[in-house]
Motif scaffolding. Structure first.
Motif, PDB file in Angstrom:
ATOM      1  N   TYR A 150      57.984  49.092  -4.597  1.00 40.13           N
ATOM      2  CA  TYR A 150      58.260  49.279  -3.172  1.00 40.13           C
ATOM      3  C   TYR A 150      59.543  48.527  -2.846  1.00 40.13           C
ATOM      4  N   TYR A 206      62.664  47.702  -0.256  1.00 34.13           N
ATOM      5  CA  TYR A 206      63.005  47.640   1.158  1.00 34.13           C
ATOM      6  C   TYR A 206      64.431  47.128   1.315  1.00 34.13           C
ATOM      7  N   ARG A 207      65.047  47.497   2.427  1.00 28.98           N
ATOM      8  CA  ARG A 207      66.294  46.846   2.799  1.00 28.98           C
ATOM      9  C   ARG A 207      65.956  45.426   3.258  1.00 28.98           C
ATOM     10  N   THR A 208      66.672  44.467   2.735  1.00 25.33           N
ATOM     11  CA  THR A 208      66.398  43.066   3.059  1.00 25.33           C
ATOM     12  C   THR A 208      66.499  42.827   4.559  1.00 25.33           C
ATOM     13  N   ASP A 239      65.781  44.811   6.941  1.00 24.70           N
ATOM     14  CA  ASP A 239      64.590  45.315   7.631  1.00 24.70           C
ATOM     15  C   ASP A 239      63.455  44.292   7.590  1.00 24.70           C
ATOM     16  N   LEU A 240      63.245  43.664   6.437  1.00 20.79           N
ATOM     17  CA  LEU A 240      62.164  42.690   6.323  1.00 20.79           C
ATOM     18  C   LEU A 240      62.501  41.374   7.024  1.00 20.79           C
ATOM     19  N   LYS A 271      57.865  50.598  13.594  1.00 18.85           N
ATOM     20  CA  LYS A 271      57.277  50.530  12.259  1.00 18.85           C
ATOM     21  C   LYS A 271      56.792  49.127  11.918  1.00 18.85           C
ATOM     22  N   TYR A 272      57.519  48.115  12.395  1.00 19.86           N
ATOM     23  CA  TYR A 272      57.196  46.738  12.048  1.00 19.86           C
ATOM     24  C   TYR A 272      56.463  45.994  13.159  1.00 19.86           C
ATOM     25  N   THR A 308      69.908  43.716  -5.742  1.00 24.42           N
ATOM     26  CA  THR A 308      68.459  43.804  -5.572  1.00 24.42           C
ATOM     27  C   THR A 308      67.748  42.550  -6.064  1.00 24.42           C
ATOM     28  N   PHE A 342      68.777  44.717  -1.104  1.00 25.12           N
ATOM     29  CA  PHE A 342      67.419  45.254  -1.259  1.00 25.12           C
ATOM     30  C   PHE A 342      66.469  44.183  -1.808  1.00 25.12           C
ATOM     31  N   ASN A 387      62.752  44.247  -3.892  1.00 24.57           N
ATOM     32  CA  ASN A 387      61.681  44.999  -4.552  1.00 24.57           C
ATOM     33  C   ASN A 387      60.411  44.162  -4.396  1.00 24.57           C
TER      34      ASN A 387
END
Length: 270
Positions: A131, A133-135, A137-138, A145-146, A235, A268, A270
């Motif tokens: 999985y 994700y764009r860093t 975004d997290l 969504k979040y 990543t 990113f 993972n």
């Protein structure tokens, strides 16, 4: 499957710490995002999977045991695919195993389908999916969504005086103690035991593996920890997240804080 022609044997050895530079040379320069190609991950789990590594024909080759069968990660490099595949076929034959390849890119799958039609069956189990994700975004958790994650964070922040600190020699014992707490009242099978071996090996070689991580505290009490390392320049691979399940929102907070720490350096996670 037996090799079609006489092929040179692979020269592999058990994964060791000084192979880190070898992985950096092949993986670091690639666009790979597969956590199973991350050196720290492979090293940490190598006692469980008997992982071996070597170079052949311009490729990095990784062989390991899974389900009692010798298996191989997709070779990484810029050599001739046909040559390295014949070497893997021959090696699998010598190991009395069918040739099993893991972590195939679309490029490798297309090559196998075109050059070896009907010789390979392909499977993509969801349980083995990565999985990514764009860093950002997290770290920022914007948008609907979040919203559930933001709710967990707000609950945690409202109820605790909290802070984070980088994992270092001064708090490794805190990570071990928190891991022991996480294990309480959990059923421990073969997978969990393998993870415990990997966790201990990683923490005991934290600096040598270039791991990065954080410990989260709530009201002065350890609440969660997480660590990982880079796969490539773009990543980052999160290896472990452990938390005190009695502290609501601790898991979400350590995830967010790790992303904030990494946001400037990696695109990113993972």
């Amino acid at each position: 499957m037996q090799s079609k022609r006489t092929t040179a044997s692979l020269n592999l050895h058990r994964v060791r710490l000084d192979d880190k530079s070898l992985f950096e040379r092949y993986i670091g320069a690639s666009e790979e995002q597969n956590c199973d190609l991350c050196f720290a991950n492979i090293f940490s789990w190598s006692d469980s999977y008997h992982s071996e590594v070597g170079e052949a024909e311009g490729f990095l080759v990784i062989r390991f045991d899974i389900d009692g069968i010798k298996s191989y990660m997709q070779p990484i490099g810029n050599g001739d695919k046909t040559t390295i595949l014949e070497m893997l076929r021959h090696d699998a034959f010598l190991q009395h195993s069918p040739l099993r390849l893991y972590g195939l890119s679309q490029e490798w799958r297309k090559f196998l389908e075109e050059q070896y039609p009907s010789e390979f069956a392909f499977n993509a189990p969801r349980a083995l999916s990565d999985y990514i994700y764009r860093t950002e975004d997290l770290a920022q958790l914007r948008g609907r969504k979040y919203q559930p994650k933001r709710n967990h964070l707000n609950h945690f922040i409202a109820r605790h005086d909290w802070y984070v600190e980088p994992i270092s020699h001064s708090n490794i014992d805190v990570c071990f103690a928190l891991n022991d707490l996480w294990l309480q009242n959990r059923e421990v099978g073969d997978i969990e035991l393998a993870e415990q071996r990997a966790l201990h090996r990683a923490l005991e070689n934290f600096d040598a593996l270039s791991l990065q991580g954080l410990v989260l505290y709530a009201d002065g009490r350890p609440a969660a920890f997480s660590y990982g390392t880079a796969i490539t320049d773009k990543t980052f691979c999160t290896h472990i997240e452990k938390y005190d399940s009695t502290i609501e929102g601790a898991a979400t907070m350590i995830n967010r804080e790790m992303a904030k720490m990494l946001e400037e350096e990696y695109e990113f996670i993972n």
